[in-house]
Design an enzyme around this catalytic site. Structure first.
Site, PDB file in Angstrom:
ATOM      1  N   ASP A  96      -1.456   0.892  -5.815  1.00 45.85           N
ATOM      2  CA  ASP A  96      -2.141   0.549  -5.064  1.00 45.85           C
ATOM      3  C   ASP A  96      -4.081   0.593  -4.589  1.00 45.85           C
ATOM      4  OD1 ASP A  96      -1.219  -1.676  -2.580  1.00 45.85           O
ATOM      5  OD2 ASP A  96      -2.706  -0.545  -1.055  1.00 45.85           O
ATOM      6  N   GLU A 109      -3.666  -1.302  -9.602  1.00 48.79           N
ATOM      7  CA  GLU A 109      -4.516  -2.862  -8.577  1.00 48.79           C
ATOM      8  C   GLU A 109      -5.782  -2.441  -8.653  1.00 48.79           C
ATOM      9  OE1 GLU A 109      -4.084  -5.360  -4.612  1.00 48.79           O
ATOM     10  OE2 GLU A 109      -3.506  -3.198  -4.716  1.00 48.79           O
TER      11      GLU A 109
HETATM   12  C1  GLC Z   1      -3.454  -4.376  -1.804  1.00 43.26           C
HETATM   13  C2  GLC Z   1      -1.327  -5.041  -1.806  1.00 43.26           C
HETATM   14  C3  GLC Z   1      -1.741  -5.876  -0.068  1.00 43.26           C
HETATM   15  C4  GLC Z   1      -2.051  -4.560   0.809  1.00 43.26           C
HETATM   16  C5  GLC Z   1      -3.516  -3.957   0.687  1.00 43.26           C
HETATM   17  C6  GLC Z   1      -3.423  -2.634   1.700  1.00 43.26           C
HETATM   18  O1  GLC Z   1      -3.796  -4.968  -1.985  1.00 43.26           O
HETATM   19  O2  GLC Z   1      -1.221  -5.583  -2.964  1.00 43.26           O
HETATM   20  O3  GLC Z   1      -0.231  -6.224   0.161  1.00 43.26           O
HETATM   21  O4  GLC Z   1      -2.597  -5.373   2.270  1.00 43.26           O
HETATM   22  O5  GLC Z   1      -3.321  -3.016  -0.639  1.00 43.26           O
HETATM   23  O6  GLC Z   1      -2.177  -1.931   1.004  1.00 43.26           O
END
Ligand code: GLC
Length: 532
Positions: free
Chosen positions: A201, A264
């Site tokens: 994440d 991500e």
């Molecule tokens: C990432 C996740 C999202 C979440 C954020 C904070 O972007 O995909 O859903 O709210 O991180 O953890």
């Protein structure tokens, strides 16, 4: 072609666990539910399932606020249920990838309880604490991704803590070696349990400017944008030293055989590809979200594909994503009519595809009445269209009450069209989107050139995109019509001869000689004859 690994050949499928399948009638999906639906993944033909967070959590951000990294939230099951799931996933020849949320914990995590207890607590430095600015306000201008300042004052100890997201999600201090060591052990805990990899994440957030300088204003900020767009995130994210941290994560991943590290990352292509690592010691797959933000015209798609394809470093492996739990559904973004060509594009580009649950049946954004909003972002900044509930609604399995998702009251409303748009119905329809996905996936498996061949653009004019995928063994041509009008006699390179393998439209298996016509929104895949 060099030997490829499972995460290069394969296709990922993202499950948002709250919304996939409920097994205990509480209206929220769970691990036994996912296990009961593994047949769907096998039928679809994907190779790996990535499950969004399932760890104990107060659910302020629906699991992205983790209170214990080495457990399962009772809402989803327990470690036994998890072990059963892993065993069945592996039993079917699939892989399982977990979400790893290292940037922040829940404010209910015992580490944070200790950290906030006193300035001299040994865990104080596990989080990011700063003195107030001279006027008593926040230490700098950094904004929360979910609105408002990214700093909250802890009155008892007189300091602010940093949270890139909710105040219930304090950021960990990755400059502290004890934090890094503890988080490395979390990865080992799950890999020892059989997990095949992690989607990390907000990996580009892990390091912040060591001096906590202000972010510069964003010249493109416009009223109606979320607060996070007021400033460019140049000091609060994507710092050069984040790559050392990621290399350490990768080294831990490499302690176990054949695991994958996915990151991500929402950054422009030139910044994104740095996350492979200078010597490929970073993420195996830094998520490529270009298609999520693309305009669906042939010249623009061709330009971004070319830019991305060229930017991926030698030895790095590309990947493509159409949707996830944070983005409007692909069917709603580009219109239902184009979901079939979009599927064909995703599954014929060079690089690992990731599907988002429900996109294979064309699920759309579901309008959520204000009083039923769940997403904290929607609640913090209402009415701007930032909320993510519309793309998180329950999976539509069949026409039974609640679409076969639950026997209870679903935590988010179901789409109005679930009785006609669902897996059971589409399995029966030879020309459904679901069966197109199955055919595309089967074709990708049958023709290695589609996962491992090179990419070469042929045409990108108006609404027609034509490209080749080539290897020493075979050559496949993909032609996509993104528009609602037919395209007659599209010229192909001189001497092009081949056979249509698959169309997004029914009844096409003809020979191709030199040119090609496409029906509205049609895409075709053509196997070119071997050159004599
Ligand atoms: C990432 C996740 C999202 C979440 C954020 C904070 O972007 O995909 O859903 O709210 O991180 O953890």
């Amino acid at each position: 072609m060099a030997q490829t690994r499972w995460w290069q050949r394969g296709i990922f499928y993202q499950v948002y666990p709250r919304s996939f399948q409920d097994s205990n009638a509480d209206g929220i999906g769970d691990l036994d539910g996912i296990r009961a639906r593994l047949d769907h993944l096998v039928t679809l033909g994907v190779d790996a399932v990535w499950i969004s967070p399932i760890f104990p959590s107060p659910m302020a951000d629906f699991g992205y606020d983790v209170a214990d990294y080495c457990g399962i939230d009772p809402m989803f099951g327990d470690l036994d249920a998890f072990d059963r799931l892993v065993a069945e996933v592996h039993g079917r020849g699939l892989k399982i990838v977990l979400d790893f949320v290292p940037n922040h914990t829940s404010d209910q995590h015992p580490w944070f309880a200790e950290s906030r207890a006193a300035r001299d607590n040994p865990k104080r430095d596990w989080y990011i604490w700063r003195d107030p600015a001279p006027d008593g306000g926040p230490p700098n201008n950094w904004m929360s991704n979910f609105g408002g300042p990214a700093w909250s004052l802890d009155a008892a100890t007189g300091q602010y803590y940093y949270h890139a997201f909710l105040k219930e999600q304090p950021d960990l201090n990755w400059r502290n070696p004890a934090v890094r060591a503890a988080m490395h052990d979390v990865l080992r805990f799950w890999m020892a349990r059989g997990v095949d990899g992690f989607r990390v994440d907000v990996i580009w957030h892990l390091m912040k400017d060591a001096e906590f300088r202000d972010n510069p204003p964003n010249p493109e900020y416009a009223p109606g944008d979320g607060d996070i767009r007021r400033f460019l995130q140049t000091r609060s994210t994507d710092q050069p030293d984040v790559h050392d941290i990621i290399a350490e994560l990768r080294a831990v991943i490499d302690e176990y055989e054949d695991r994958v590290l996915i990151g991500e990352i929402y950054l422009p292509i030139d910044r994104l590809v740095a996350y492979y690592g200078e010597n490929l010691e970073g993420a195996h797959l830094p998520f490529n979200f270009q298609l999520i933000h693309a305009s669906w015209t042939a010249p623009q798609l061709a330009a971004l594909i070319a830019e991305y394809d060229a930017a991926v470093p030698e030895g790095g492996w590309p990947n493509w994503v159409l949707g996830n739990h944070d983005q409007p559904r692909i069917a709603s973004r580009i219109g239902a009519a184009r979901t079939r060509v979009a599927a064909m594009l995703l599954l014929t580009l060079r690089g690992t595809p990731t599907l988002y649950y429900g996109d294979e049946i064309g699920m759309e954004n579901v309008p959520i009445p204000t009083q039923e909003a769940q997403d904290p972002w929607e609640k913090n900044e209402p009415g701007l269209g930032l909320g993510r509930d519309p793309e998180r609604t329950p999976m539509q399995w069949d026409a039974s009450p609640h679409a076969g998702f639950t026997n209870g009251r679903p935590w988010l409303p179901l789409a109005a069209d679930f009785a006609t748009r669902n897996v059971a119905v589409q399995m029966q329809q030879p020309t459904s989107l679901l069966n197109l996905y199955r055919d595309l996936i089967a074709l990708r498996r049958a023709h290695p050139v589609l996962h491992a061949g090179t990419y070469r653009k042929i045409t990108a004019l108006g609404d027609v995109l034509v490209f080749l995928r080539e290897s020493a063994a075979e050559c496949v041509l993909v032609a996509l019509n993104l528009a609602g009008n037919a395209q007659e006699d599209i010229p192909l390179p001189p001497g092009t001869l081949g056979q249509v393998l698959l169309s997004t439209e029914p009844g096409r298996a003809e020979r191709v000689e030199g040119h090609l016509s496409l029906r509205p929104y049609e895409g075709v895949i053509v196997a070119l004859d071997a050159r004599g």
